[in-house]
Enzyme design. Sequence first.
Site, PDB file in Angstrom:
ATOM      1  N   CYS A   1       4.582 -16.201 -10.687  1.00 34.92           N
ATOM      2  CA  CYS A   1       5.790 -16.885 -11.175  1.00 34.92           C
ATOM      3  C   CYS A   1       5.473 -18.147 -11.966  1.00 34.92           C
ATOM      4  O   CYS A   1       6.386 -18.794 -12.481  1.00 34.92           O
ATOM      5  CB  CYS A   1       6.740 -17.213 -10.021  1.00 34.92           C
ATOM      6  SG  CYS A   1       6.171 -18.567  -8.969  1.00 34.92           S
TER       7      CYS A   1
ATOM      8  N   THR B   1     -19.389 -29.580 -28.440  1.00 29.78           N
ATOM      9  CA  THR B   1     -18.916 -28.194 -28.287  1.00 29.78           C
ATOM     10  C   THR B   1     -19.793 -27.247 -29.094  1.00 29.78           C
ATOM     11  O   THR B   1     -20.203 -27.577 -30.206  1.00 29.78           O
ATOM     12  CB  THR B   1     -17.427 -28.031 -28.693  1.00 29.78           C
ATOM     13  OG1 THR B   1     -17.078 -26.639 -28.643  1.00 29.78           O
ATOM     14  CG2 THR B   1     -17.118 -28.575 -30.070  1.00 29.78           C
TER      15      THR B   1
ATOM     16  N   HIS C   1      -7.248 -26.014 -22.982  1.00 30.74           N
ATOM     17  CA  HIS C   1      -7.611 -24.994 -21.985  1.00 30.74           C
ATOM     18  C   HIS C   1      -7.109 -25.341 -20.585  1.00 30.74           C
ATOM     19  O   HIS C   1      -7.647 -24.839 -19.598  1.00 30.74           O
ATOM     20  CB  HIS C   1      -9.140 -24.781 -21.988  1.00 30.74           C
ATOM     21  CG  HIS C   1      -9.653 -24.175 -23.266  1.00 30.74           C
ATOM     22  ND1 HIS C   1     -10.978 -24.205 -23.634  1.00 30.74           N
ATOM     23  CD2 HIS C   1      -9.001 -23.507 -24.255  1.00 30.74           C
ATOM     24  CE1 HIS C   1     -11.121 -23.594 -24.817  1.00 30.74           C
ATOM     25  NE2 HIS C   1      -9.946 -23.170 -25.204  1.00 30.74           N
TER      26      HIS C   1
END
Length: 241
Positions: free
Chosen positions: A128, A186, A117
């Site tokens: 850009c 997690t 991530h």
Amino acid sequence: MISEKLADALRNSKRVVALTGAGVSAESGVPTFRGDSGLWKKFRPEELANFDAFIRNPQLVWEWYQYRRSLIYEIEPNPGHYALANMEKRYNEFHLITQNVDGLHHVAGSTNIIELHGNIRRNKCASCEKIYDKEISFQQKDVQKCECGGLIRPDVVWFGEVLPADALQRAFSAAENCELFFSIGTSAIVQPAAQLPFAAKEAGAYVVEINPEKTAITSYLDEHLEGPSGEILPKLLKILD
Ligand code: BJW
Ligand code: ZN
């Protein structure tokens, strides 16, 4: 309590993978995203961590990230980060796949890190994609513009954005080729990272979760070690002594 099966897997596996999430940094003082104590109760990640939110109110999103950076630069890795850095040295093939953007695995000394991530310590131009690594201080209060005129944003992956292709490919390849896979700290609800424990299991790995809470995937895995990763990971490391 470490089972015989896990102790054997720790001692005998040649290819080991750890997938980490926000819980690994909780004991360092980084708030998790979805926990009860989650500082982000006020700001849900789904609401702020997306491109539309940034375009709607770039200054608010910028301030959220600058605040989080100010927290991260003051803290240190915890025994869980250090145990993972140590584990890397014990195996020929050890892959650390992290969803975390705080960079604490690097600080702890892990080197073979796959960041899914991005990394909050970097910025990039929203137009850009020029990377701004060290140029902008975390104390800069106002959102900045790139030389191309685009807005500068943190170099992290927001909801609805694709993950870095190379990192994703390496993560799945590591998961599909390992013998022992850890899912640590997690909630395993954010895709595609949450597929990795399943990819490992389907390919035959022994899959172990480390988390003080049960998660959506606990019942599909081989073992759940209940507790903080900063306490459990150093115990696992001792098995290898
Ligand atoms: C402890 C502890 C201690 C506490 N020790 N443990 C398929 C189905 C449905 C939806 C989707 C899908 N595929 C894609 C999506 C959409 C979306 C998604 O997954 N949504 C879900 C919410 C359902 N995914 C995406 O948009 C991804 N992009 C993508 O797939 O592109 C292609 C595509 C797009 C659109 C449609 C289809 C395909 C991108 C996801 C990007 C996630 N970004 C964030 C923000 C990063 C930047 C930032 O930090 O601001 O990443 S969101 C946030 O969640 C952050 C985290 O890395 C991520 C995961 O959170 P994590 O780490 O699990 O934290 P928590 O808080 O949830 O859990 C902490 C855990 O720790 C808890 O379990 C605690 O118990 C535990 N704990 N103390 C150990 N001491
Ligand atoms: Zn630019």
